[in-house]
Motif scaffolding. Structure first.
Motif, PDB file in Angstrom:
ATOM      1  N   PRO A  59     -12.668  -3.682   3.718  1.00 49.99           N
ATOM      2  CA  PRO A  59     -13.641  -2.484   3.169  1.00 49.99           C
ATOM      3  C   PRO A  59     -13.003  -1.101   3.800  1.00 49.99           C
ATOM      4  O   PRO A  59     -13.273  -0.328   2.884  1.00 49.99           O
ATOM      5  N   GLU A  60     -12.211  -1.226   4.802  1.00 49.89           N
ATOM      6  CA  GLU A  60     -11.838  -0.005   5.282  1.00 49.89           C
ATOM      7  C   GLU A  60     -10.446   0.607   5.047  1.00 49.89           C
ATOM      8  O   GLU A  60      -9.982   1.414   4.354  1.00 49.89           O
ATOM      9  N   LEU A  61      -9.523  -0.537   4.771  1.00 49.26           N
ATOM     10  CA  LEU A  61      -8.059  -0.620   4.324  1.00 49.26           C
ATOM     11  C   LEU A  61      -7.656  -0.842   3.064  1.00 49.26           C
ATOM     12  O   LEU A  61      -6.568  -0.505   2.634  1.00 49.26           O
ATOM     13  N   GLY A  62      -8.503  -1.862   2.471  1.00 52.59           N
ATOM     14  CA  GLY A  62      -7.916  -2.613   1.132  1.00 52.59           C
ATOM     15  C   GLY A  62      -7.336  -1.359   0.121  1.00 52.59           C
ATOM     16  O   GLY A  62      -6.209  -1.732  -0.415  1.00 52.59           O
ATOM     17  N   LYS A  63      -8.134  -0.621  -0.053  1.00 50.10           N
ATOM     18  CA  LYS A  63      -7.856   0.321  -1.248  1.00 50.10           C
ATOM     19  C   LYS A  63      -6.378   0.910  -1.005  1.00 50.10           C
ATOM     20  O   LYS A  63      -5.502   1.373  -1.835  1.00 50.10           O
ATOM     21  N   ALA A  64      -6.482   1.515   0.372  1.00 48.91           N
ATOM     22  CA  ALA A  64      -5.197   2.148   0.960  1.00 48.91           C
ATOM     23  C   ALA A  64      -3.917   1.409   0.701  1.00 48.91           C
ATOM     24  O   ALA A  64      -2.970   1.900   0.163  1.00 48.91           O
ATOM     25  N   ILE A  65      -4.171   0.374   1.314  1.00 49.80           N
ATOM     26  CA  ILE A  65      -2.791  -0.529   1.113  1.00 49.80           C
ATOM     27  C   ILE A  65      -2.370  -0.905   0.123  1.00 49.80           C
ATOM     28  O   ILE A  65      -1.164  -1.071  -0.474  1.00 49.80           O
ATOM     29  N   ARG A  66      -3.383  -1.204  -0.899  1.00 52.73           N
ATOM     30  CA  ARG A  66      -3.182  -1.836  -2.468  1.00 52.73           C
ATOM     31  C   ARG A  66      -2.267  -0.421  -3.165  1.00 52.73           C
ATOM     32  O   ARG A  66      -1.232  -0.828  -3.669  1.00 52.73           O
ATOM     33  N   MET A  67      -2.887   0.702  -2.847  1.00 50.17           N
ATOM     34  CA  MET A  67      -2.164   1.956  -3.508  1.00 50.17           C
ATOM     35  C   MET A  67      -0.755   1.960  -2.860  1.00 50.17           C
ATOM     36  O   MET A  67       0.213   2.163  -3.930  1.00 50.17           O
ATOM     37  N   ILE A  68      -0.556   1.921  -1.650  1.00 54.81           N
ATOM     38  CA  ILE A  68       0.843   2.237  -1.113  1.00 54.81           C
ATOM     39  C   ILE A  68       1.728   0.990  -1.547  1.00 54.81           C
ATOM     40  O   ILE A  68       3.075   1.417  -1.714  1.00 54.81           O
ATOM     41  N   CYS A  69       1.109  -0.208  -1.387  1.00 53.75           N
ATOM     42  CA  CYS A  69       1.850  -1.412  -1.873  1.00 53.75           C
ATOM     43  C   CYS A  69       2.583  -1.184  -3.229  1.00 53.75           C
ATOM     44  O   CYS A  69       3.661  -1.546  -3.487  1.00 53.75           O
ATOM     45  N   ASN A  70       1.877  -0.567  -4.054  1.00 52.14           N
ATOM     46  CA  ASN A  70       2.223  -0.441  -5.616  1.00 52.14           C
ATOM     47  C   ASN A  70       3.413   0.618  -5.561  1.00 52.14           C
ATOM     48  O   ASN A  70       4.410   0.504  -6.357  1.00 52.14           O
ATOM     49  N   ASP A  71       3.135   1.562  -4.819  1.00 53.45           N
ATOM     50  CA  ASP A  71       4.039   2.589  -4.733  1.00 53.45           C
ATOM     51  C   ASP A  71       5.336   2.072  -4.253  1.00 53.45           C
ATOM     52  O   ASP A  71       6.723   2.425  -4.526  1.00 53.45           O
ATOM     53  N   GLU A  72       5.329   1.400  -3.217  1.00 59.44           N
ATOM     54  CA  GLU A  72       6.568   1.009  -2.521  1.00 59.44           C
ATOM     55  C   GLU A  72       7.447  -0.093  -3.305  1.00 59.44           C
ATOM     56  O   GLU A  72       8.517  -0.075  -3.701  1.00 59.44           O
ATOM     57  N   ASP A  73       6.750  -0.844  -4.473  1.00 59.41           N
ATOM     58  CA  ASP A  73       7.109  -1.620  -5.510  1.00 59.41           C
ATOM     59  C   ASP A  73       7.946  -0.826  -6.282  1.00 59.41           C
ATOM     60  O   ASP A  73       9.206  -1.071  -6.873  1.00 59.41           O
TER      61      ASP A  73
END
Length: 261
Positions: A144-158
């Motif tokens: 709930p706290e980190l999920g949206k942030a790390i999904r967004m960053i992960c997409n950018d890193e890909d």
């Protein structure tokens, strides 16, 4: 039992360790944003088509730094100084990975070889970033706290990794293959050592903050050394292969925004 999930859960559950984690991450991302921004401004005329993509890469990294800062602020925390031995980006530069900062601070155009070297270095470091974010999304993508942030960053890193593959293959076809191959190999072998040293330093800092028992710290140290042994034996090869990505033109267009942060 120690696992990546349980370890990271412990870090994000404690304000002091979460503060250190986000501060380290934000610092590295912001540094990457500055570096890419300067490279974009200094691209030689013959490679001007790359400038918008490099600038987009830098804008993404800046955005990631802001995201980590926002995660801190949501908890009422401020960034803390990053211990030098945990500064992955700075240590990479000290070991010759990345274009020297003194060169980037000048107003002289970079050479074509500089851009080839930059992209080869990026292919290695973006592999590490993509692997780390994939792991975080696997375990905390719905947090709930980190999920949206790390999904967004992960997409950018890909996207960043795909862009490195595509541009390096194009440059290899244009006659830079031997340079690319040599830089990739040297960069990967250097990066795995730096990553090991930074991982040991970060775990030492986390152990101090969270007051881990010696046995736990020793087990984590052994695990980090074992991972380095695997990468040194042959795991580093995943960081130097080149293949045409499914995501073509991954950094075309403007950067995505992060309104929630």
């Amino acid at each position: 039992m120690l696992s990546a999930r349980s370890l990271f859960q412990e870090i994000i559950d404690h304000d002091d360790s979460f503060q250190l984690f986000c501060s380290i991450a934000a610092s590295g991302e912001s540094q990457g944003g500055w570096e890419n921004g300067r490279i974009a401004a200094l691209v030689p005329d013959g490679m001007a088509d790359l400038a918008p993509k490099i600038a987009r890469h830098g804008a993404d990294e800046d955005k990631h730094g802001r995201i980590f800062d926002a995660l801190l602020h949501k908890r009422g925390l401020e960034p803390v100084p990053v211990p030098p031995e945990t500064d992955y980006t700075m240590l990479l530069e000290r070991h010759g990975i990345g274009l020297p900062h003194d060169k980037l601070r000048r107003e002289e155009p970079l050479t074509e070889k500089d851009i080839v070297v930059y992209l080869a270095h990026s292919r290695v470091t973006e592999q590490r970033a993509a692997d780390q974010m994939d792991m975080l999304v696997k375990h905390f993508g719905n947090h709930p706290e980190l999920g949206k942030a790390i999904r967004m960053i992960c997409n950018d890193e890909d996207n960043h990794l795909a862009y490195c593959h595509e541009e390096l293959l194009r440059l290899a076809a244009a006659g830079h293959g031997r340079t690319i191959q040599g830089v990739l190999r040297e960069s990967a072998l250097t990066e795995i050592k730096v990553y090991r040293d930074v991982s040991l330093a970060v775990m030492a800092e986390m152990g101090r903050v969270l007051r881990w028992p010696r046995a736990k710290s020793a087990a984590l140290t052994a695990g980090i050394q074992a991972m380095y042994g695997y990468e040194r034996f042959g795991g580093w090869h995943r960081m130097i292969s080149l293949r045409m990505p499914e995501r073509r033109g991954a950094l075309n267009g403007p950067p995505t925004v992060a309104p929630a942060f």
